[in-house]
Design an enzyme around this catalytic site. Structure first.
Site, mmCIF file in Angstrom:
data_model
loop_
_atom_site.group_PDB
_atom_site.id
_atom_site.type_symbol
_atom_site.label_atom_id
_atom_site.label_comp_id
_atom_site.label_asym_id
_atom_site.label_seq_id
_atom_site.Cartn_x
_atom_site.Cartn_y
_atom_site.Cartn_z
ATOM 1 N N ILE A 62 -38.300 40.682 18.940
ATOM 2 C CA ILE A 62 -37.959 40.194 20.288
ATOM 3 C C ILE A 62 -36.450 40.148 20.533
ATOM 4 O O ILE A 62 -36.019 40.080 21.668
ATOM 5 C CB ILE A 62 -38.588 38.812 20.590
ATOM 6 C CG1 ILE A 62 -37.958 37.696 19.749
ATOM 7 C CG2 ILE A 62 -40.098 38.851 20.454
ATOM 8 C CD1 ILE A 62 -38.228 36.297 20.284
ATOM 9 N N ASN A 88 -44.640 33.522 20.572
ATOM 10 C CA ASN A 88 -44.610 32.599 19.434
ATOM 11 C C ASN A 88 -43.342 32.749 18.580
ATOM 12 O O ASN A 88 -42.917 31.788 17.940
ATOM 13 C CB ASN A 88 -45.855 32.841 18.570
ATOM 14 C CG ASN A 88 -45.799 32.109 17.257
ATOM 15 O OD1 ASN A 88 -45.952 30.898 17.201
ATOM 16 N ND2 ASN A 88 -45.569 32.848 16.168
ATOM 17 N N PHE A 93 -33.250 26.320 12.051
ATOM 18 C CA PHE A 93 -32.428 26.044 10.876
ATOM 19 C C PHE A 93 -32.952 24.777 10.196
ATOM 20 O O PHE A 93 -33.399 23.846 10.867
ATOM 21 C CB PHE A 93 -30.966 25.845 11.281
ATOM 22 C CG PHE A 93 -30.241 27.127 11.577
ATOM 23 C CD1 PHE A 93 -29.528 27.787 10.581
ATOM 24 C CD2 PHE A 93 -30.268 27.680 12.848
ATOM 25 C CE1 PHE A 93 -28.861 28.974 10.846
ATOM 26 C CE2 PHE A 93 -29.608 28.869 13.131
ATOM 27 C CZ PHE A 93 -28.900 29.520 12.127
ATOM 28 N N LYS A 94 -32.882 24.748 8.874
ATOM 29 C CA LYS A 94 -33.276 23.549 8.128
ATOM 30 C C LYS A 94 -32.238 22.443 8.352
ATOM 31 O O LYS A 94 -31.084 22.709 8.676
ATOM 32 C CB LYS A 94 -33.382 23.847 6.625
ATOM 33 C CG LYS A 94 -34.287 25.015 6.283
ATOM 34 C CD LYS A 94 -35.735 24.755 6.641
ATOM 35 C CE LYS A 94 -36.614 25.918 6.215
ATOM 36 N NZ LYS A 94 -37.919 25.886 6.854
ATOM 37 N N GLN A 104 -25.381 27.689 14.486
ATOM 38 C CA GLN A 104 -26.787 27.330 14.687
ATOM 39 C C GLN A 104 -27.159 27.364 16.165
ATOM 40 O O GLN A 104 -28.233 27.849 16.535
ATOM 41 C CB GLN A 104 -27.058 25.937 14.112
ATOM 42 C CG GLN A 104 -26.936 25.874 12.597
ATOM 43 C CD GLN A 104 -27.451 24.563 12.035
ATOM 44 O OE1 GLN A 104 -28.370 23.964 12.575
ATOM 45 N NE2 GLN A 104 -26.874 24.125 10.915
ATOM 46 N N TYR A 190 -32.428 23.336 18.137
ATOM 47 C CA TYR A 190 -33.846 23.680 18.274
ATOM 48 C C TYR A 190 -34.435 22.968 19.489
ATOM 49 O O TYR A 190 -35.164 23.577 20.289
ATOM 50 C CB TYR A 190 -34.593 23.299 17.001
ATOM 51 C CG TYR A 190 -36.047 23.700 17.008
ATOM 52 C CD1 TYR A 190 -36.419 25.027 16.788
ATOM 53 C CD2 TYR A 190 -37.054 22.766 17.214
ATOM 54 C CE1 TYR A 190 -37.753 25.405 16.790
ATOM 55 C CE2 TYR A 190 -38.393 23.134 17.211
ATOM 56 C CZ TYR A 190 -38.738 24.456 17.002
ATOM 57 O OH TYR A 190 -40.055 24.827 17.015
ATOM 58 N N LYS A 194 -36.042 24.712 22.868
ATOM 59 C CA LYS A 194 -37.434 24.523 23.270
ATOM 60 C C LYS A 194 -37.540 23.811 24.626
ATOM 61 O O LYS A 194 -38.487 24.052 25.378
ATOM 62 C CB LYS A 194 -38.204 23.773 22.181
ATOM 63 C CG LYS A 194 -38.395 24.608 20.910
ATOM 64 C CD LYS A 194 -39.176 25.898 21.174
ATOM 65 C CE LYS A 194 -39.564 26.619 19.906
ATOM 66 N NZ LYS A 194 -40.366 27.838 20.156
ATOM 67 N N VAL A 223 -47.019 21.289 12.056
ATOM 68 C CA VAL A 223 -47.903 22.140 11.257
ATOM 69 C C VAL A 223 -47.251 22.490 9.918
ATOM 70 O O VAL A 223 -46.030 22.628 9.821
ATOM 71 C CB VAL A 223 -48.247 23.427 12.059
ATOM 72 C CG1 VAL A 223 -49.158 24.343 11.256
ATOM 73 C CG2 VAL A 223 -48.916 23.051 13.386
ATOM 74 N N THR A 225 -45.997 24.808 7.865
ATOM 75 C CA THR A 225 -45.516 26.192 7.901
ATOM 76 C C THR A 225 -44.150 26.270 7.221
ATOM 77 O O THR A 225 -43.532 25.257 6.901
ATOM 78 C CB THR A 225 -45.338 26.684 9.356
ATOM 79 O OG1 THR A 225 -44.338 25.873 9.996
ATOM 80 C CG2 THR A 225 -46.630 26.628 10.140
#
Length: 276
Positions: A62, A88, A93-94, A104, A190, A194, A223, A225
Site C-alpha cells: 500500500i 487492514n 512502533f513498539k 515514528q 499510532y 488511527k 488481539v 498479534t
C-alpha cells in the site's frame, strides 16, 4: 453473473490473515490475500489451503502507488470490480522503539493514514455499487485520544474535507519533528494515525452515499498479534469477528460508523469510549 471479489490488505498474518480465513469460509466469491512480501503471502495461502480454503494471492504494497495500480489493473481486467475491501495493512512502533518521535510520526502516518488514503483513491473507482469498505482502526482511533478540544472539533466537523484532514495529519507530523506535538496531539503516533483513519472513514461515507457503498471503521479488539507483541487476550479469529460483521452481516443502515470488536456501534465523538 459477475464474480464477487473481496480484498484484504496486509493479510499474510495476524488479523488480516484471520479475516481472509473467515471470508473464505463464508463469502460467495473469490477472496484475495495480499501482502507486501510475496514469499510470506504465498506461504499464508498455502497454510489456508491446508485448512481446505482457497484464497487467491496478489502482491500489494500500500506504500507503493505503482503496486496498488498494478493490482487495480489486474482486478479490473479479470473481474468487473471489488465488492469488499478491507484496509487492514498498518504498522506500529513498539513502546521501547529506539527511533525518535519525529521518525515514528512520519513513518506511522505515512503507512497508516496517507498510504491507506492513496490506496482508497486508486481502488475506490472500481468498487461496485453495494460494495462494503472496512477500514481497520483501533480503540486508539477514538476521538478522545486527542487532547486538544479545538482539534477534536475540527476532526468531527461534518464539513471536514479529505484535503483538510490530510493537512491536519501533516500538521501533527510537522509538530512531532519540532517536538511541539504533545500538548495538542498526545504522545502516540499510532493513535493519531488511527484517529485519522476513523475520521477519513466518516468523510468517505459522505462522499459515497450516492453510490450505495458502505464505509465503516472498526476496532478489532486487543488481539494476540506481532503488532501487540502478543500481549492481547483475543485470538486473531476473535479479532476478525467485527471486521467480518461489517463486511458480510451488518445491515445496510450501518455506514459511516465506528464499530468495536463486539460488533457494537460506538460514538466516536463521545468523551470516553466504553472499556475495551
Amino acid at each position: 453473473m459477475a464474480t464477487k471479489v473481496a480484498v484484504v490488505t496486509g493479510s499474510n498474518k495476524g488479523i488480516g490473515f484471520a479475516i481472509v480465513r473467515g471470508l473464505c469460509k463464508r463469502f460467495d466469491g473469490v477472496v484475495y490475500l495480499t501482502s507486501r512480501d510475496t514469499g510470506r503471502g504465498k506461504q499464508a495461502v498455502a497454510d489456508l489451503e491446508k485448512e481446505g480454503l482457497h484464497p487467491k494471492y496478489h502482491q500489494l504494497d500500500i506504500t507503493n502507488k505503482q503496486s496498488v495500480e498494478t493490482f487495480r489493473d489486474y482486478i479490473k481486467s479479470k473481474y468487473d470490480g471489488i465488492d469488499i475491501l478491507v484496509n487492514n495493512a498498518a504498522i506500529a512502533f513498539k513502546n521501547a522503539a529506539p527511533e525518535p518521535v519525529s521518525v515514528q510520526a512520519e513513518q506511522t502516518l505515512f503507512v497508516n493514514y496517507f498510504s491507506l488514503l492513496s490506496t482508497c483513491d486508486i481502488l475506490f473507482p472500481i468498487l461496485k455499487n453495494g460494495a462494503r469498505v472496512v477500514n481497520v482502526s483501533s480503540s486508539m482511533g477514538h476521538l478522545s485520544k486527542i487532547p486538544s478540544e479545538a482539534l477534536r472539533n475540527r476532526l468531527k466537523d461534518e464539513k471536514l474535507t479529505i484535503p483538510e484532514l490530510s493537512g491536519l495529519m501533516q500538521q501533527y507530523v510537522d509538530a512531532a519533528k519540532q517536538g511541539t506535538h504533545a500538548a495538542e496531539w498526545g504522545n502516540s503516533s499510532y493513535a493519531v494515525s488511527k484517529v485519522g483513519v476513523t475520521a477519513l472513514s466518516n468523510i468517505q461515507q459522505r462522499l459515497l452515499n450516492d453510490r450505495d457503498i458502505k464505509v465503516n471503521s472498526v476496532h478489532p479488539g486487543y488481539v494476540d498479534t506481532d503488532m501487540s507483541s502478543h500481549t492481547g487476550p483475543l485470538t486473531i479469529d476473535e479479532g476478525a469477528s467485527a471486521p467480518l460483521f461489517l463486511a458480510l452481516d451488518a445491515p445496510d443502515s450501518v455506514k459511516g460508523q465506528y464499530v468495536w470488536f463486539n460488533s457494537k456501534i460506538v460514538d466516536w465523538t463521545s468523551e470516553k469510549p466504553e472499556k475495551e
